[in-house]
Design a protein around this motif. Structure first.
Motif, PDB file in Angstrom:
ATOM      1  N   ARG A  17       0.830  -1.222   0.000  1.00  0.00           N
ATOM      2  CA  ARG A  17       0.000   0.000   0.000  1.00  0.00           C
ATOM      3  C   ARG A  17       0.858   1.263   0.000  1.00  0.00           C
ATOM      4  O   ARG A  17       0.484   2.268  -0.586  1.00  0.00           O
ATOM      5  CB  ARG A  17      -0.934   0.005   1.212  1.00  0.00           C
ATOM      6  N   LYS A  18       2.013   1.197   0.683  1.00  0.00           N
ATOM      7  CA  LYS A  18       2.906   2.365   0.753  1.00  0.00           C
ATOM      8  C   LYS A  18       3.932   2.378  -0.370  1.00  0.00           C
ATOM      9  O   LYS A  18       4.689   3.333  -0.501  1.00  0.00           O
ATOM     10  CB  LYS A  18       3.640   2.388   2.097  1.00  0.00           C
ATOM     11  N   GLY A  19       3.999   1.325  -1.172  1.00  0.00           N
ATOM     12  CA  GLY A  19       4.972   1.256  -2.259  1.00  0.00           C
ATOM     13  C   GLY A  19       6.397   1.114  -1.762  1.00  0.00           C
ATOM     14  O   GLY A  19       7.329   1.630  -2.378  1.00  0.00           O
ATOM     15  N   ILE A  20       6.566   0.394  -0.661  1.00  0.00           N
ATOM     16  CA  ILE A  20       7.888   0.217  -0.059  1.00  0.00           C
ATOM     17  C   ILE A  20       8.350  -1.210  -0.307  1.00  0.00           C
ATOM     18  O   ILE A  20       7.623  -2.163  -0.031  1.00  0.00           O
ATOM     19  CB  ILE A  20       7.835   0.493   1.464  1.00  0.00           C
ATOM     20  N   ASN A  21       9.580  -1.350  -0.815  1.00  0.00           N
ATOM     21  CA  ASN A  21      10.112  -2.699  -1.036  1.00  0.00           C
ATOM     22  C   ASN A  21      10.939  -3.147   0.175  1.00  0.00           C
ATOM     23  O   ASN A  21      11.177  -2.384   1.106  1.00  0.00           O
ATOM     24  CB  ASN A  21      10.930  -2.771  -2.336  1.00  0.00           C
ATOM     25  N   GLN A  22      11.367  -4.398   0.151  1.00  0.00           N
ATOM     26  CA  GLN A  22      12.098  -4.957   1.293  1.00  0.00           C
ATOM     27  C   GLN A  22      13.398  -4.225   1.573  1.00  0.00           C
ATOM     28  O   GLN A  22      13.739  -3.990   2.732  1.00  0.00           O
ATOM     29  CB  GLN A  22      12.402  -6.437   1.054  1.00  0.00           C
ATOM     30  N   THR A  23      14.126  -3.877   0.537  1.00  0.00           N
ATOM     31  CA  THR A  23      15.405  -3.198   0.728  1.00  0.00           C
ATOM     32  C   THR A  23      15.208  -1.861   1.427  1.00  0.00           C
ATOM     33  O   THR A  23      15.911  -1.542   2.392  1.00  0.00           O
ATOM     34  CB  THR A  23      16.118  -2.998  -0.629  1.00  0.00           C
ATOM     35  N   THR A  24      14.243  -1.095   0.975  1.00  0.00           N
ATOM     36  CA  THR A  24      13.966   0.214   1.572  1.00  0.00           C
ATOM     37  C   THR A  24      13.524   0.064   3.023  1.00  0.00           C
ATOM     38  O   THR A  24      14.005   0.782   3.904  1.00  0.00           O
ATOM     39  CB  THR A  24      12.889   0.961   0.763  1.00  0.00           C
ATOM     40  N   LEU A  25      12.613  -0.862   3.281  1.00  0.00           N
ATOM     41  CA  LEU A  25      12.141  -1.058   4.650  1.00  0.00           C
ATOM     42  C   LEU A  25      13.285  -1.495   5.552  1.00  0.00           C
ATOM     43  O   LEU A  25      13.443  -0.954   6.654  1.00  0.00           O
ATOM     44  CB  LEU A  25      11.008  -2.085   4.686  1.00  0.00           C
TER      45      LEU A  25
END
Length: 76
Positions: A17-25
């Protein structure tokens, strides 16, 4: 679905929903990508501090993750 899988599924949905991928998180919560990936696959449980950090990044109250995983029951 077990509690780890339920929590992980809700976190993945919030990330989407937030458009966040694993690397960014992983970078934003100072966790290794491998450790985050294991949690998102239900291979390891997230601790409460990690859920709090994840919740802040994806703007979701961490209790939502626990409810989705059946770790806690909704009042009422």
């Amino acid at each position: 679905m077990n509690s780890r899988a339920g929590v992980a599924a809700e976190i993945r949905a919030a990330m989407a929903r937030k458009g966040i991928n694993q690397t960014t998180l992983a970078e934003q919560i100072t966790m290794s990508r491998a450790s985050l990936s294991d949690g998102l696959r239900g291979r390891r449980a997230f601790d409460t501090d990690e859920l709090e950090e994840i919740g802040q990044v994806v703007e979701v109250d961490p209790i939502v993750f626990l409810l989705a995983g059946g770790v806690v029951a909704a009042a009422g």
